[in-house]
Design an enzyme around this catalytic site. Structure first.
Site, mmCIF file in Angstrom:
data_model
loop_
_atom_site.group_PDB
_atom_site.id
_atom_site.type_symbol
_atom_site.label_atom_id
_atom_site.label_comp_id
_atom_site.label_asym_id
_atom_site.label_seq_id
_atom_site.Cartn_x
_atom_site.Cartn_y
_atom_site.Cartn_z
ATOM 1 C CG ASP A 201 -2.006 1.043 1.141
ATOM 2 O OD1 ASP A 201 -2.819 0.940 0.208
ATOM 3 O OD2 ASP A 201 -2.027 1.963 1.972
ATOM 4 C CG HIS A 282 -8.798 9.158 2.452
ATOM 5 N ND1 HIS A 282 -10.054 9.324 1.931
ATOM 6 C CD2 HIS A 282 -8.962 8.941 3.759
ATOM 7 C CE1 HIS A 282 -10.944 9.232 2.905
ATOM 8 N NE2 HIS A 282 -10.306 8.996 4.035
ATOM 9 N NE ARG A 283 -0.589 5.813 2.451
ATOM 10 C CZ ARG A 283 -0.692 4.964 3.467
ATOM 11 N NH1 ARG A 283 -1.183 3.756 3.269
ATOM 12 N NH2 ARG A 283 -0.285 5.300 4.655
ATOM 13 C CB SER A 284 -6.745 4.563 -4.055
ATOM 14 O OG SER A 284 -7.949 4.909 -3.416
#
Lengths: 345, 632
Positions: A201, A282-284
């Site tokens: 991730d 919220h990384r995507s």
């Protein structure tokens, strides 16, 4: 350029456009968060990463600083540079090129994080911090070959530093912290085992590379390699114009991306796409927006087009599709592409 | 100063923010745990605390902190230069009056977690190490984060946290958009974001300060105090820590709201913060898919239910006389009414996962410490590899010297020793050696019976549920897991041993059931996989977990009865250093006990499938408290 250290030029690598784009996008906008390159042996993974070294931009750093703090980046300074800047405000600077720092698999914890300077302790009787790999990696590319085989406690160290941008050392009598902002680039052969989801991730982008299937291209790869080996410098000279072109392209994109603001359309699309993936984090969303910006900047465009976000989705999302370790995902990249088409129609 | 993301700029997460404000408002609340998945903003939230309490610093506690830095040690510089033995404070003491932040606490060394939680609770750090005896008062707020997917803390450790709050996953497009915008602004121009939220931040600062002043005067009305106790009882919270923490949080909530009296809503929210992580099993929770209690039939499953395959009838195994009677016995009345089944493969859903009991027999490993989720079994490494945990007096071969400990040991004598021009003189007696710890990589291979008999009465649903639970458990312990299935004419390695078993779930989903039962073949292949090639390293603990009812109806090599063959093979492989676990999937009545016999031959640990999930924690416990909190 010394003979022993000549690396194969980036521009001479045949095909593998996704990998090249992912690497260049990260140099343009390092906050994308690095690249993981997955593929079988002999698919130019390591070659590409090492070849980057010749394309990396220069920046001004404070003279004498082992962490190469940049005076313009006041948020990420080591303690001594912070003091210098607070004092007179105009320290002497020298240009430093971004480097590829390799983290070997067998590295021990003390060498990665840094440790007590033994010589200093014995001769001077006081404790001093001896910087490790994370210190050299600050402002540079940290490259881990076979990242899936890295020891768990080293992985934890990397994750910690990557999350904070700071390496905190509280061990072996040493209490020290220094900036450790690096671009994490990993390569791995999935046959050797997969990566821990938490580490996966952290990688902004993931590229799966395959061996070239086109016969003409395959023979071209061999031809170039054979031309390179007997006389690397001559080969380099041949590609110097190409290399220069890429360098200027990256430089221009780095300038351009600073002025770019993501429009609402892009953000809305990124959010919709992430929601369709069912991810909590919220990384995507963020990576998708940033990668789209960087790819547009590489094209010399100041607004993101559909083709950029489509490409970015292919790089930023595949490894986030099956989110929590044991939930199946119901979306594939095709669904996402059509969702983006819909948003941009 | 590194700029911090402003607390007020964090979108959503109202409850988590409220809980953190409680902790800031009350000195009695000493620790708070934030849980959430990757990238939900746990760290951002924790680190933003610094922005609303001026004067307090946030100290980072790295995962690999060593005891000398945690608890303190001898002040080496002073000892060397002046010969004075003095204590140099560790990070626990330095954190006094500040905030101590531990990221990913579930991955931290167990000893460090214990020291940390003890100190947070008692407010006293005790250091008895390396000729130093030192005690000091220290009061800090411990803020820890963890991602439960990486492993849990033990219930005892969870109980030590005053408050615990999980981050919501945000599904609203607008909010997600706002999160990205704020983050992008922060990355580019942090000052702009700080300026924009400046007013809100200083308002919060004032609120917290006012709440701290008011807190001593806040009281809980008689009736409400009883409410907390009854909620604790209802949730099965053991011990008094939960009651206390809930009461403190309720008072802090009232104080934050400028009231002197705790109201019902404060209690509701406070019990959510303080009790959610302490709850135990709920007595009336639904039982976790025990194979006997079949789940209510789904429409799409009903079709399959009508035609349960009966391989024993349509595929009579080549059996010798002594097993024949048993096969006859099996045809009990219930099964007889079924039509002879068409031989086709079926795919069953995955049953609901559950918490797994400790099924790998750990007592057989003498050198290992207690095994816990989130950490693999750890052993003291005999060579110079692994993570430097502590030090000791050296043994015969001094090759891995712990320089820091050696120097500390030598420090007190420096004033009296001849130094030959160096600053420090080290003698043999000062030498200390590193104690390194490394995780023993467990390799667990699941050997799963996917033959037709497993399809009977949808046993495979429960079995798949069990495998998912076992795989999840294995992942959290960072074990290497693989999966092999056998059905029809042989075995198939679905998943070569890997650390990321995600793929296994997908494969499991699509795993068809049906055909004969070549158990012997499966066992032989599984054994071979773990004893030859790259999974054979003797350094590792290897286990084979067999999920089967122990039936076999395909011969492996020769013409002997399949059962004899299986027994011989089992006895042979039982002499290896591979550990075996047999999970018996047999159900119904009468039971043949074949799997138990197999376990006996293998020297395996034996479980019945339903016993595996006996420690199931009810999942829907939030009901009582959580819904109350949400509707308010």
């Amino acid at each position: 350029m010394s003979g022993e250290n000549v690396v194969y030029p980036f521009s001479a690598i045949v095909g593998q456009d996704d990998m090249k784009d992912a690497l260049m996008a990260n140099i343009v906008l390092p906050s994308i968060g690095g690249v993981l390159i997955r593929g079988e042996k002999g698919t130019a993974k390591s070659t590409s990463v090492r070849a980057l070294a010749d394309l990396l931009p220069e920046r001004e750093v404070i003279k004498g600083c082992i962490f190469r703090c940049s005076p313009s980046d006041t948020r990420n300074l080591c303690e001594s540079c912070r003091e210098i800047l607070a004092g007179n405000g105009h320290p002497e600077t020298v240009p430093a090129r971004m480097r590829v720092v390799e983290l070997p698999l067998c590295a021990t914890e003390d060498r990665v994080a840094g440790t007590l300077d033994i010589e200093h302790a014995i001769t001077k009787g006081t404790r001093k911090f001896e910087p490790g790999v994370l210190a050299s990696a600050n402002g540079n590319i940290l490259y881990v070959d076979e990242v899936n085989l890295l020891d768990d406690h080293i992985v934890d160290l990397l994750l910690d530093a990557a999350a904070m941008g700071v390496n905190f050392v509280e061990r072996e009598g040493i209490s020290y912290s220094h900036p450790a902002r690096f671009l994490l680039v990993g390569t791995m052969n999935p046959e050797e085992g997969d990566l821990r989801p938490q580490l996966l991730d952290r990688f902004g982008l993931v590229v799966d590379v395959e061996g070239e299937r086109d016969t003409a291209k395959r023979s071209e790869i061999v031809k170039r390699r054979l031309a390179f080996e007997p006389d690397p410098p001559a080969f380099l000279k041949q590609y110097e114009a190409e290399q220069q072109k890429i360098r200027s392209r990256i430089l221009a994109a780095r300038q351009l991306v600073r002025t770019m603001e993501p429009d609402d359309h892009l953000i809305d699309t990124a959010v919709k796409v992430s929601l369709s993936l069912g991810v909590d984090g919220h990384r995507s969303d963020l990576t998708l927006v940033k990668t789209s910006l960087a790819l547009a900047a590489l094209d010399g465009r100041s607004t993101v087009g559909k083709e950029h976000i489509l490409k970015a989705a292919g790089l930023a999302l595949p490894h986030r599709m099956r989110r929590r370790p044991f939930e199946e995902s119901r979306v594939d990249i095709g669904t996402i592409h059509s969702l983006i088409e819909e948003c941009y129609s | 100063m590194t700029p911090r993301f402003p607390f007020s700029a964090i979108t959503g997460q109202q409850q988590a923010k409220k809980a953190l404000l409680c902790a800031l408002a009350s000195d009695e609340i000493r620790s708070i745990l934030i849980t959430g998945n990757c990238g939900t903003g746990k760290s951002v939230l924790a680190r933003s605390l610094e922005t609303i309490v001026p004067g307090k610093r946030l100290l980072n506690l790295p995962l690999n902190v060593t005891n000398d830095r945690l608890l303190g040690s001898i002040d080496m510089d002073a000892a060397v230069s002046t010969g004075v033995i003095r204590h140099s404070p560790g990070i626990l003491e330095q954190a006094n009056r500040h905030i101590l932040y531990a990221d990913d606490i579930n991955l931290m060394d167990e000893g460090a977690v214990t020291s940390l939680l003890n100190t947070a609770e008692t407010g006293e750090v005790i250091c008895e190490r390396e000729s130093i005896s030192h005690r000091a008062r220290t009061q800090f707020l411990l803020v820890a984060t963890m991602n439960p997917a990486e492993g849990e803390l033990s219930p005892a450790q969870m109980d030590r946290f005053d408050l615990c709050i999980g981050l919501d996953s945000i599904g609203e497009e607008e909010m997600r958009g706002a999160i990205i915008r704020n983050q992008l602004v922060f990355e580019r121009e942090p000052e702009t974001l700080s300026r924009h939220y400046g007013e809100q931040e200083s308002a919060l600062t004032k609120t917290v300060a006012a709440a701290r002043d008011r807190l001593p005067y806040v009281s809980i009305p008689e009736g409400h105090a009883g409410l907390i106790a009854s909620v604790c009882l209802e949730l099965g919270v053991a011990g008094q820590r939960g009651d206390l923490a809930a009461a403190r949080a309720a008072k802090a909530l009232a104080a934050l709201d400028s009231r002197d009296s705790v109201e019902f809503d404060d209690i509701k929210l406070a019990t959510l913060f303080a009790l959610e992580h302490r709850r135990r099993e709920i007595p009336d929770a639904p039982p976790p898919v025990p194979p006997q209690n079949k789940p209510p039939k789904q429409d799409n499953e009903r079709e399959q239910e009508k035609n349960p395959p009966e391989p024993d009838q349509s595929n009579p195994p080549q059996e010798d006389p002594d097993t024949q009677p048993e096969t006859n016995q099996e045809r009990d009345p219930e099964k007889k009414k079924n039509l002879p089944p068409p031989l086709r493969d079926q795919i069953f859903a995955i049953g609901s996962p559950f918490e797994v009991i400790r099924y790998l027999n750990e007592s057989s490993q003498k050198t290992t410490r207690k095994q816990k989720s989130g950490r693999r079994t750890r052993v003291i490494s005999s060579d110079a590899s692994g993570h430097y945990r502590s030090f000791r007096f050296p043994g015969k071969n001094r090759h891995d010297i712990a320089i820091d400990a050696t120097l500390r040991a030598a420090a007190p004598y420096q004033c009296s020793r001849e130094k030959h021009g160096l600053a420090i003189s080290v003698r043999k007696t000062d030498l200390r050696e590193k104690v390194r710890e490394k995780k023993t990589a467990h390799t667990i291979l699941f050997l799963v019976d996917a033959s037709g008999s497993m399809g009977a009465r949808k046993r495979m649903v429960a079995v798949k549920g069990a495998i998912v639970s076992l795989l999840t458990d294995a992942y959290q312990k960072r074990d290497r897991v693989g999966m092999m299935v056998f059905r029809g004419s042989g075995s198939r390695l679905l998943l070569p041993p890997t650390k990321s078993p995600d793929l296994a779930i997908q494969l499991l989903q699509a795993l068809p059931t049906g055909g004969m039962t070549p158990l012997t073949q499966g066992l032989a292949d599984a054994f071979e996989l773990l004893t030859r090639g790259r999974f054979a390293s003797s350094d590792e603990n290897r286990s084979i977990v067999i999920l089967s009812d122990g039936r076999v109806n395909v011969s492996w090599k020769d013409t002997r009865s399949p059962y004899e063959e299986l027994r011989d093979l089992a006895r042979n492989v039982s002499e290896s250093d591979i550990r075996f676990v047999v999970v018996d999937t047999e159900e119904g009545f009468p039971r043949l006990g074949r799997a138990r016999a197999l376990a006996g031959d293998l020297g395996a640990t034996y479980f019945r499938l339903e016993a595996l999930c006996s420690r199931h924690l009810a999942g829907a416990v939030q009901g009582v408290v959580y819904q109350g909190g949400r509707t308010s």
